[in-house]
Design an enzyme around this catalytic site. Structure first.
Site, PDB file in Angstrom:
ATOM      1  CD  GLU B 194      -1.953  -2.307   1.399  1.00 16.94           C
ATOM      2  OE1 GLU B 194      -0.872  -2.616   1.941  1.00 16.94           O
ATOM      3  OE2 GLU B 194      -2.838  -3.141   1.151  1.00 16.94           O
ATOM      4  CG  HIS B 263     -10.746  -5.970   7.902  1.00 16.08           C
ATOM      5  ND1 HIS B 263      -9.854  -6.541   8.771  1.00 16.08           N
ATOM      6  CD2 HIS B 263     -10.263  -6.212   6.660  1.00 16.08           C
ATOM      7  CE1 HIS B 263      -8.878  -7.114   8.081  1.00 16.08           C
ATOM      8  NE2 HIS B 263      -9.095  -6.927   6.808  1.00 16.08           N
TER       9      HIS B 263
END
Lengths: 342, 461
Positions: B194, B263
């Protein structure tokens, strides 16, 4: 050199670029300009005219001048916060750099970037980045753009031995090799990441091996000799431009000053610094080559005078340049689109 | 003993699915692990395995059936030697599944027969869309895909890069068809990296390209937030306007379903804090399309926050050649007179649901969909509050230093004299998202909580 191979330059016997007379003079002049500029910056800092952090490049001049002489105008350069030398090497006016250091309107970033955050895309220079290692994926992105557009420009990405331990450097290596991006990574190993020596920061101090697990070739270069730097850069640039993918060059160099102006550099001995200054100084070596090539002292003094005048002019310009207008405070945060669909 | 084969739940958000096809026939002997059928979920086509050795005694739900609720019996597996006729079938399918042919195709690209004129949309008409514009029904997922495809056709410099965006067509199927149309040069699969992708994308944007960086979810963008803030947001300013960074960071944001603390987080307030970024968080498909197209054209870095639970929701989208909406403009999602409910992203749906309940009790709520979090369109909020004199802000996220906090503070500064009650905030609970279903429900916002807050603000409780 086979893919993934790593070497110490030329089996221990460094290859040297065969410079013509004019090139030798240029190398000397360009390196001296950085040296004198940085010395002056240090003085200005001491006088309170430069604020914040200020990282000087003194001792490392051969790296950036040798590499700059091997690349083309279309190529891009990006580096970290020790960036004054890279800017001068990119052909940016010392006046605009000095004015930026002093936070003036005439600075290359209009006074809003300062020492660590300077840019001049019209010179192919993309900063000047203050977060250690951040420039490595950014520079890899510049290479991605070059390849995307089908141009044969390359991206030169400088970072230090300290940044070499950042995770995003390895993320960049992986992508650069995966996509065979035209990027030349230059590790400027000046031996100390702030106060931590390379040996105290890594169990694998041969930094040119850092690309090995990604199959990126790397070599070690004497970064104190501009001719060694140029020779290594020539070979690497040719290969990167030729589509071979990324290459790493580890430049063994040394900074004479502290990490920044506020660093007393107690982590190393004065003798260590003195030994390198006396025996391996890149500018002294270039000067000696000029003398060996038949220049006389007077000719060299002329160059010294010319540089001194340039730097004085830069300081005058910076001091006369006004502080940014208060309206600059809110300028250039976003490009205005007037709230309409862009 | 025969075994009922039930419609399985194959993703955290799946509540129903379709049987693409059975891979075995009635009477076939199967071993545990053999593939029985292909199931289409909201995200992908998955394979269903035999749980035990046996014989497929009966197929209860045929090929091509859609909208089969999770847990519905779809077949019967007999033990070796067992006779179907001796098995007592007490199988009552939960609902009569509709055959596929009767339904419009769910995904790419919308069929012409789906075109309808604007009717009873859940969201009020957008003044930015010309009256009489033909509308087409599509999911948020399709709208986002179409936005990217249109902009990639429009500008060769636009490319999509991220994890699983190309061959997998997006972890949440948002980039369906893009690889086929644009090829690997412009739809780029990356490693799991990322920070690297963000930095590489920003570098490419500095060089003048227009990257769309997809984060599989914004939870993973925390690995990249240094690049997003220090490199993307600040460089235009630090360079005195010399460098520009026309990049879009997009992906699902906010709590999904049963995926727990790491999440399930809303980063709206985080990015909205940063000068130099634009932050967009749409609710409807029309806004998703119009604002994503605008974000891709925008010369600034834009953080585009989607929501996984909205991807499959259907809305009407204007059938325009180039439907772009202004970034930084809120809209009235439902007009009302008695209280202003401010929301964004999935919370708009919660607010609209609450407004219906309130209307039945005689309270007419005006729902303002912020759509953009930075720049924040406070003018629209203040205008509404000057009319209603009361305000509740609804946000799927933590309360402290939230968008709700910001709106509340700004109302104190800009509309204090028009307020007849304290500004209410309905936010997620101030806890890491728990996994257990009952605890998760307690942590999330709901229409009931909004109704209660509105009643407090209107002194009706």
């Amino acid at each position: 050199m086979a893919e993934g191979a790593n070497k110490k330059s030329n089996g221990g016997k460094p290859a040297l670029y065969k410079a013509g007379r004019d090139e030798l003079v240029n190398f000397y002049r360009e390196m001296l300009r950085i040296r004198r500029f940085e010395e002056k910056a240090g003085q200005m800092y001491g006088m309170g005219l430069i604020g914040g952090f200020c990282h000087l490049y003194i001792g490392q001049e051969a790296v950036v001048i040798g590499v700059a002489s091997a690349i083309e105008d279309q190529d891009t350069v990006i580096t970290g916060y020790r960036d004054h030398g890279h800017m001068l090497a990119a052909g940016i006016d010392p006046k605009a750099v000095m004015a930026e250091l002093m936070g003036r309107q005439g600075g290359v970033s209009a006074g809003k970037g300062g020492s660590m955050h300077m840019f001049s895309p019209s010179h192919g220079f993309y900063g000047g980045h203050g977060i250690v290692g951040a420039q490595v994926p950014l520079g890899t992105g510049l290479a991605f753009a070059a390849k995307y557009r089908g141009s044969d420009a390359i991206s030169v990405v400088y970072f230090g031995d300290g940044a070499a331990n950042q995770g995003q450097v390895f993320e960049s290596f992986n992508m650069a090799k995966l996509w065979e991006l035209p990027v030349l990574y230059i590790i400027e190993n000046n031996q100390y990441a702030m106060g931590t020596s390379v040996a105290r920061a890594t169990g694998a101090s041969d930094l040119f091996h850092r690309g090995r697990s990604f199959h990126i070739p790397g070599s070690e270069v004497n970064g104190m000799d501009v001719l060694a730097v140029r020779a290594a850069a020539d070979e690497a640039v040719t290969r990167v431009r030729g589509g071979e993918g990324p290459i790493i060059l580890e430049m063994k160099t040394y900074r004479y000053r502290g990490h920044s102006m506020s660093d007393p550099a107690k982590y190393r001995s004065k003798d260590e610094v003195q030994e390198i200054r006396a025996g391996r100084d890149p500018i002294d070596q270039a000067r000696q080559r000029l003398l060996d090539d038949g220049f006389d002292e007077a000719e060299i003094k002329e160059i010294d005078k010319e540089i001194k005048a340039q730097i004085a002019e830069a300081v005058d310009f910076a001091q006369e340049s006004p502080q940014p207008d208060p309206s600059e405070l809110f300028a250039d945060i976003l490009i205005e689109t007037d709230g309409e669909p862009a | 003993m025969s075994i009922e084969i039930l419609m399985p739940a194959l993703s955290p958000t799946m509540t129903e699915g379709a049987i693409a096809r059975w891979l075995v026939k009635e009477g076939d002997a199967v071993s545990a692990g053999d593939l029985l059928a292909e199931i289409e979920t909201d995200k992908a086509t998955m394979e269903l395995e035999a749980p035990e050795d046996g014989v497929l005694g009966r197929i209860l739900v045929p090929d091509g059936t859609e909208e089969i609720a999770v847990g519905t019996p779809i077949g019967v597996l007999l033990e070796d030697g067992e006779d179907l006729n001796q098995v007592e079938l007490s199988l009552a399918p939960a609902a009569e599944p509709a055959p596929r042919a009767a339904e419009p195709a769910p995904s790419p690209p919308p069929e012409p027969d789906e075109v309808t004129t604007s009717a009873a949309a859940a969201v009020a008409d957008d003044p930015a869309v010309p009256a009489g514009t033909e509308m087409v029904t599509m999911t948020v997922r399709e709208a986002l895909r179409d936005a990217m495809a249109e902009e990639m056709r429009h500008d060769e410099d636009v490319f999509l890069i991220g994890e699983e965006v190309a061959h997998y067509e997006g972890a949440y199927k948002v980039s369906q068809g893009l690889l086929a149309e644009f090829g690997e040069r412009r739809v780029v699969d990356t490693p799991i990296t990322e920070q690297g992708i963000a930095g590489l994308g920003i570098g490419a944007a500095f060089a003048g390209l227009r990257p769309i960086v997809e984060f599989m979810t914004f939870n993973f963008a925390m690995q990249a937030i240094d690049q997003m803030i220090n490199s993307a947001a600040k460089t235009h300013y630090m360079s005195g306007g010399q460098l520009t960074c026309p990049i879009v960071f997009r992906g699902p944001n906010g709590p999904a379903s049963r995926v727990a603390a790491q999440h399930s987080q809303n980063y709206g307030a985080w990015f909205a804090h940063i000068p130099g970024l634009k932050v967009v968080a749409p609710y409807s498909a029309a806004d998703s399309k119009g604002l994503l197209k605008a974000a891709i054209r925008d010369p600034n870095p834009v953080v585009f926050l989607e929501n996984e639970l909205l991807y499959g929701r259907t809305f009407e989208v204007p059938q325009l050649d180039d439907h772009r909406l202004p970034i930084g403009k809120a809209r009235i999602a439902r007009p009302g007179t008695d209280v202003t409910i401010v929301a964004y992203s999935i919370a708009v749906g919660v607010a609209l649901e609450a407004a219906e309940t309130l209307a039945a009790e005689g309270i007419e709520a005006e729902v303002v969909d912020l759509r953009t979090l930075r720049p924040l369109d406070m003018a629209s909020v203040v205008t509404s509050v000057k009319k209603t004199n009361r305000c509740v802000v609804v946000e799927e996220g933590w309360p402290q230093c939230s968008i709700a906090s910001e709106v509340s503070a700004r109302l104190i500064e800009e509309a204090f004299d028009w307020l007849d009650a304290p500004v209410g905030r309905v936010t997620g609970a101030d806890v890491p998202m728990p996994y257990a279903a009952n605890l998760e429900k307690l942590a999330l916002i709901s229409a009931d909580k909004v109704v209660a807050s509105v009643k407090a603000a209107t002194y009706k409780d």
